[in-house]
Enzyme design. Structure first.
Site, PDB file in Angstrom:
ATOM      1  CG  ASN A   1      -0.415  -0.211   2.535  1.00  0.00           C
ATOM      2  OD1 ASN A   1       0.626  -0.822   2.682  1.00  0.00           O
ATOM      3  ND2 ASN A   1      -1.093   0.286   3.546  1.00  0.00           N
ATOM      4  CB  VAL A   2       1.692   3.710  -2.278  1.00  0.00           C
ATOM      5  CG1 VAL A   2       2.490   5.015  -2.351  1.00  0.00           C
ATOM      6  CG2 VAL A   2       2.573   2.530  -2.692  1.00  0.00           C
ATOM      7  CD  GLU A   3      -1.547   4.687   4.652  1.00  0.00           C
ATOM      8  OE1 GLU A   3      -1.062   5.535   5.433  1.00  0.00           O
ATOM      9  OE2 GLU A   3      -2.267   3.735   5.030  1.00  0.00           O
TER      10      GLU A   3
ATOM     11  CB  SER B   1      -4.424  14.151  -0.831  1.00  0.00           C
ATOM     12  OG  SER B   1      -5.743  14.248  -1.300  1.00  0.00           O
TER      13      SER B   1
ATOM     14  CB  CYS C   1      -5.253  -1.482  -1.937  1.00  0.00           C
ATOM     15  SG  CYS C   1      -6.638  -0.776  -1.050  1.00  0.00           S
TER      16      CYS C   1
ATOM     17  CD  GLU D   1      -5.131  -6.092  -1.329  1.00  0.00           C
ATOM     18  OE1 GLU D   1      -4.678  -4.931  -1.287  1.00  0.00           O
ATOM     19  OE2 GLU D   1      -5.848  -6.561  -0.438  1.00  0.00           O
TER      20      GLU D   1
HETATM   21  N1  THU Z   1      -5.328  -1.505   2.319  1.00  0.00           N
HETATM   22  C1  THU Z   1      -4.729  -2.332   1.394  1.00  0.00           C
HETATM   23  O1  THU Z   1      -3.566  -2.117   1.024  1.00  0.00           O
HETATM   24  N2  THU Z   1      -5.442  -3.363   0.905  1.00  0.00           N
HETATM   25  C2  THU Z   1      -6.733  -3.669   1.251  1.00  0.00           C
HETATM   26  O2  THU Z   1      -7.333  -4.563   0.689  1.00  0.00           O
HETATM   27  C3  THU Z   1      -7.374  -2.904   2.323  1.00  0.00           C
HETATM   28  C4  THU Z   1      -6.692  -1.680   2.764  1.00  0.00           C
HETATM   29  C5  THU Z   1      -4.563  -0.373   2.866  1.00  0.00           C
HETATM   30  C6  THU Z   1      -5.035   0.967   2.405  1.00  0.00           C
HETATM   31  C7  THU Z   1      -4.547   1.855   3.521  1.00  0.00           C
HETATM   32  O3  THU Z   1      -3.229   2.261   3.229  1.00  0.00           O
HETATM   33  C8  THU Z   1      -4.523   0.960   4.750  1.00  0.00           C
HETATM   34  O4  THU Z   1      -4.659  -0.363   4.268  1.00  0.00           O
HETATM   35  C9  THU Z   1      -5.630   1.234   5.738  1.00  0.00           C
HETATM   36  O5  THU Z   1      -6.854   1.310   5.130  1.00  0.00           O
END
Ligand code: THU
Length: 129
Positions: free
Chosen positions: A44-46, A49, A55, A57
């Site tokens: 995941n790359v937040e 914003s 996500c 996947e």
């Molecule tokens: N996240 C994922 O990477 N995959 C998922 O299927 C559910 C959520 C991440 C997004 C966000 O960075 C963190 O989990 C919390 O929601």
């Protein structure tokens, strides 16, 4: 040679360190096996914003598709919290586009759980066919 579920989980776990999750503190990593035998990882790359966050996947799928792969066998998904982490609804639909029969491998405290995209998304959206 087929890659075992355990091996795919191990590959996903190795890439957890690359997850960028300073806002949620919830690191996720995925390892996607293509029919041709290649593994594509994703984390995941937040973003500050928040809504721009991607996500793990979907990162794995987009990496694979952009490298020319469109057929997939299974995906392992792990999180930094060590609990079973199911793919979110958006990721289920993105996976469905390329792999209706995808096997989904989850892990919790060293134990492996298997499910399938068919179970998690029984009626995905499809334009084609
Ligand atoms: N996240 C994922 O990477 N995959 C998922 O299927 C559910 C959520 C991440 C997004 C966000 O960075 C963190 O989990 C919390 O929601």
């Amino acid at each position: 040679m087929e890659i075992s579920d355990e091996k795919l989980v191990e590959i996903a776990k190795k890439s957890l360190k690359n997850a960028y999750a300073p806002y949620s503190n919830f690191k996720v990593a995925a390892a996607l096996l293509s029919k041709s035998g290649k593994v594509f990882t994703g984390v995941n790359v937040e973003n500050s914003s928040y809504g721009l966050t991607m996500c793990a996947e979907r990162v794995a799928v987009f990496k694979a598709v952009s490298e020319g792969e469109r057929e997939f066998v299974k995906i392992a998904i792990v999180s930094g919290k060590g609990k079973k982490t199911f793919p979110c609804g958006a990721c289920r639909q993105v996976l469905y586009e390329f792999a209706e029969n995808l096997e989904i491998i989850l892990e919790e405290e060293g134990k492996i759980y298997k499910t399938s995209l068919k179970k998690l998304l029984p009626e995905g959206f499809k334009l084609k066919k």
